[in-house]
Write a protein that holds these residues in place. Structure first.
Motif, PDB file in Angstrom:
ATOM      1  N   GLU A 172      -5.948  -3.943  -6.498  1.00 19.38           N
ATOM      2  CA  GLU A 172      -6.319  -4.561  -5.226  1.00 19.38           C
ATOM      3  C   GLU A 172      -5.169  -5.451  -4.797  1.00 19.38           C
ATOM      4  N   ILE A 178      -6.541  -4.211   0.287  1.00 24.12           N
ATOM      5  CA  ILE A 178      -6.623  -2.764   0.102  1.00 24.12           C
ATOM      6  C   ILE A 178      -6.774  -2.500  -1.384  1.00 24.12           C
ATOM      7  N   PHE A 180       0.831  -1.206   0.000  1.00 25.25           N
ATOM      8  CA  PHE A 180       0.000   0.000   0.000  1.00 25.25           C
ATOM      9  C   PHE A 180       0.866   1.257   0.000  1.00 25.25           C
ATOM     10  N   ALA A 193     -10.956  -0.917   1.768  1.00 26.43           N
ATOM     11  CA  ALA A 193     -10.142  -1.934   2.426  1.00 26.43           C
ATOM     12  C   ALA A 193     -11.078  -2.911   3.125  1.00 26.43           C
ATOM     13  N   LEU A 247      -6.464   0.446  -4.250  1.00 24.93           N
ATOM     14  CA  LEU A 247      -5.855   1.749  -4.509  1.00 24.93           C
ATOM     15  C   LEU A 247      -6.201   2.213  -5.904  1.00 24.93           C
ATOM     16  N   SER A 305       1.062   3.616  -3.354  1.00 20.83           N
ATOM     17  CA  SER A 305       0.393   4.907  -3.189  1.00 20.83           C
ATOM     18  C   SER A 305       1.393   6.042  -3.301  1.00 20.83           C
ATOM     19  N   LYS A 363      -6.179   5.188  -1.114  1.00 22.65           N
ATOM     20  CA  LYS A 363      -6.957   4.040  -0.662  1.00 22.65           C
ATOM     21  C   LYS A 363      -8.424   4.297  -0.972  1.00 22.65           C
TER      22      LYS A 363
END
Length: 128
Positions: A55, A43, A19, A33, A45, A23, A30
């Motif tokens: 994912e 999670i 993540f 989640a 994104l 990110s 996000k």
């Protein structure tokens, strides 16, 4: 009927690390989640302005090892050179490892990076 959204789902070894890296590297946020849903946590994104998201999942009961190959690529196109250079710099800063592409085509107008699980992202400096 055309589909409305695309999800690219990948098993990872460290959900929080994936993540943070993706990110920070690509400016993704996000979107959603979940925790321990039938033994899986994940999670998602992405960005609200694009019709796709990533994912990342972990399976707590039966861990699944990531198994990307050299040609398992996420390819993103940045026609503006300054924006392309900015993304290249953020991928470096986020801890991605720049690597020559297995297919030399991707090195002509772009660069390839790999994350800690071996997933690759190609950032092309050209329009789609």
């Amino acid at each position: 009927m055309a589909f409305t959204h695309m999800r690219i789902a990948r098993p990872v070894t460290d959900l929080e690390k994936s993540f943070r890296r993706w990110s920070q590297g690509l400016g993704l946020v996000k979107l959603a989640a979940f925790t321990d849903h039938a033994g899986f946590s994940g999670i998602m994104l992405g960005r609200e302005d694009v019709p796709w998201h990533l994912e990342f999942t972990v399976c707590h009961e039966h861990p699944v090892a990531p198994s990307p190959c050299n040609e398992d690529l996420l390819v993103l196109y940045y026609p503006d050179k300054a924006e392309w250079q900015r993304v290249c710099a953020t991928l470096d800063a986020a801890g991605f490892i720049q690597t020559p592409s297995f297919n030399p085509y991707w090195d002509i107008n772009g660069r390839t990076w790999m994350d800690h699980d071996g997933y690759r992202v190609v950032v092309q400096n050209q329009a789609w």
